[in-house]
Design a protein around this motif. Sequence first.
Motif, PDB file in Angstrom:
ATOM      1  N   ALA A 188       0.852  -1.194   0.000  1.00 51.00           N
ATOM      2  CA  ALA A 188       0.000   0.000   0.000  1.00 51.00           C
ATOM      3  C   ALA A 188       0.885   1.241   0.000  1.00 51.00           C
ATOM      4  CB  ALA A 188      -0.894  -0.010   1.236  1.00 51.00           C
ATOM      5  N   ALA A 189       0.389   2.308  -0.612  1.00 45.54           N
ATOM      6  CA  ALA A 189       1.133   3.576  -0.641  1.00 45.54           C
ATOM      7  C   ALA A 189       1.328   4.089   0.776  1.00 45.54           C
ATOM      8  CB  ALA A 189       0.372   4.601  -1.472  1.00 45.54           C
ATOM      9  N   ILE A 190       2.461   4.742   0.988  1.00 44.80           N
ATOM     10  CA  ILE A 190       2.719   5.350   2.292  1.00 44.80           C
ATOM     11  C   ILE A 190       3.156   6.794   2.097  1.00 44.80           C
ATOM     12  CG2 ILE A 190       3.344   3.184   3.424  1.00 44.80           C
ATOM     13  CD1 ILE A 190       6.256   4.041   3.234  1.00 44.80           C
ATOM     14  N   THR A 191       2.853   7.622   3.087  1.00 45.66           N
ATOM     15  CA  THR A 191       3.327   8.999   3.117  1.00 45.66           C
ATOM     16  C   THR A 191       4.101   9.162   4.411  1.00 45.66           C
ATOM     17  OG1 THR A 191       1.393   9.752   1.889  1.00 45.66           O
ATOM     18  CG2 THR A 191       2.656  11.438   3.070  1.00 45.66           C
ATOM     19  N   ASP A 192       5.341   9.622   4.284  1.00 46.23           N
ATOM     20  CA  ASP A 192       6.194   9.759   5.456  1.00 46.23           C
ATOM     21  C   ASP A 192       7.168  10.900   5.222  1.00 46.23           C
ATOM     22  OD1 ASP A 192       7.226   9.208   7.956  1.00 46.23           O
ATOM     23  OD2 ASP A 192       7.680   7.115   7.528  1.00 46.23           O
ATOM     24  N   GLN A 193       7.847  11.296   6.288  1.00 46.50           N
ATOM     25  CA  GLN A 193       8.856  12.338   6.172  1.00 46.50           C
ATOM     26  C   GLN A 193      10.024  11.835   5.333  1.00 46.50           C
ATOM     27  OE1 GLN A 193       9.147  12.817  10.543  1.00 46.50           O
ATOM     28  NE2 GLN A 193       9.135  15.012  10.077  1.00 46.50           N
ATOM     29  N   ILE A 194      10.571  12.723   4.531  1.00 49.94           N
ATOM     30  CA  ILE A 194      11.730  12.372   3.724  1.00 49.94           C
ATOM     31  C   ILE A 194      12.895  12.049   4.653  1.00 49.94           C
ATOM     32  CG2 ILE A 194      13.442  13.307   2.113  1.00 49.94           C
ATOM     33  CD1 ILE A 194      11.155  14.797   0.729  1.00 49.94           C
ATOM     34  N   GLY A 195      13.544  10.931   4.375  1.00 49.43           N
ATOM     35  CA  GLY A 195      14.662  10.476   5.187  1.00 49.43           C
ATOM     36  C   GLY A 195      14.294   9.359   6.141  1.00 49.43           C
ATOM     37  N   ARG A 196      13.008   9.219   6.434  1.00 49.03           N
ATOM     38  CA  ARG A 196      12.582   8.152   7.343  1.00 49.03           C
ATOM     39  C   ARG A 196      12.727   6.808   6.632  1.00 49.03           C
ATOM     40  NH1 ARG A 196      11.330   9.112  12.054  1.00 49.03           N
ATOM     41  NH2 ARG A 196      10.030  10.897  11.597  1.00 49.03           N
ATOM     42  N   VAL A 197      13.279   5.831   7.346  1.00 49.92           N
ATOM     43  CA  VAL A 197      13.438   4.481   6.790  1.00 49.92           C
ATOM     44  C   VAL A 197      12.118   3.733   6.981  1.00 49.92           C
ATOM     45  CG1 VAL A 197      14.695   2.300   6.960  1.00 49.92           C
ATOM     46  CG2 VAL A 197      15.924   4.457   7.237  1.00 49.92           C
ATOM     47  N   ALA A 213      13.916  11.309  -9.787  1.00 49.20           N
ATOM     48  CA  ALA A 213      13.890  11.029  -8.352  1.00 49.20           C
ATOM     49  C   ALA A 213      14.613   9.727  -8.027  1.00 49.20           C
ATOM     50  CB  ALA A 213      12.442  10.960  -7.855  1.00 49.20           C
ATOM     51  N   GLY A 214      14.918   8.919  -9.038  1.00 48.23           N
ATOM     52  CA  GLY A 214      15.558   7.624  -8.813  1.00 48.23           C
ATOM     53  C   GLY A 214      16.854   7.716  -8.047  1.00 48.23           C
ATOM     54  N   ILE A 215      17.631   8.730  -8.299  1.00 47.82           N
ATOM     55  CA  ILE A 215      18.919   8.893  -7.625  1.00 47.82           C
ATOM     56  C   ILE A 215      18.746   9.153  -6.123  1.00 47.82           C
ATOM     57  CG2 ILE A 215      19.168  11.366  -8.022  1.00 47.82           C
ATOM     58  CD1 ILE A 215      22.116  10.784  -8.708  1.00 47.82           C
ATOM     59  N   VAL A 262      13.911   7.929   1.216  1.00 49.73           N
ATOM     60  CA  VAL A 262      14.145   8.957   0.210  1.00 49.73           C
ATOM     61  C   VAL A 262      15.207   9.891   0.781  1.00 49.73           C
ATOM     62  CG1 VAL A 262      13.136  10.830  -1.145  1.00 49.73           C
ATOM     63  CG2 VAL A 262      11.787   8.768  -0.663  1.00 49.73           C
ATOM     64  N   ASP A 263      16.289  10.080   0.028  1.00 48.91           N
ATOM     65  CA  ASP A 263      17.416  10.895   0.471  1.00 48.91           C
ATOM     66  C   ASP A 263      16.970  12.341   0.677  1.00 48.91           C
ATOM     67  OD1 ASP A 263      19.783  12.497   0.574  1.00 48.91           O
ATOM     68  OD2 ASP A 263      20.888  10.960  -0.538  1.00 48.91           O
ATOM     69  N   PRO A 264      17.255  12.927   1.852  1.00 47.90           N
ATOM     70  CA  PRO A 264      16.881  14.323   2.092  1.00 47.90           C
ATOM     71  C   PRO A 264      17.480  15.309   1.091  1.00 47.90           C
ATOM     72  CG  PRO A 264      17.477  13.251   4.151  1.00 47.90           C
ATOM     73  CD  PRO A 264      17.823  12.290   3.043  1.00 47.90           C
TER      74      PRO A 264
END
Length: 186
Positions: free
Chosen positions: A88-97, A125-127, A156-158
Amino acid sequence: MALAETTQPSAEKSNRRIGLTLLGVAAGMVGLAFASVPLYQLFCQVTGYGGTTRTADANPKGVIAREMKVRFDVNIENSLNWTVKPAAAITDQIGRVDTVNYIATNNSDKPVTGQAVFNVVPEKAGIYFNKIECFCFTEQTLQPGETVEMPIVFFVDPDIDQNRELKTIKEITLSYTFYASDNEGS
């Protein structure tokens, strides 16, 4: 007659040189053909070209306030008799594992080996999409009727926040394509 005798060795030498040069060019082309796939993969991993993600052991850069939605998609080649349910799709803060699972089921009455390849959209965004753990590129053999969870641990890398072209991006899609492996039922 003396002139013909002196040009013949010169012509043979020239022909030999041309032949060796052409042989070298042909060998080089064959070598490049074999090296192109690994070189292209390396290029994509380094640059993120084509939505290629990066691998990491952890996120050393921390978490930032900006949120990113990550969607998960799946495609299955017709010759692979599996059902795969994306996470399922998730929404989280960038950088959170985060950890998500795809769920795969073998619908056949025999062992089936499959594999998955991935890409990220938008490609730029792949990088910034880093996978810590992933089932991609690993052959998976499922027994008849077997269902397994396939985890992905990622962040996702900050640094994405510093890229002006991606400032307005609010959603990334990680897509997997599953296909039957040549080592069917191994």
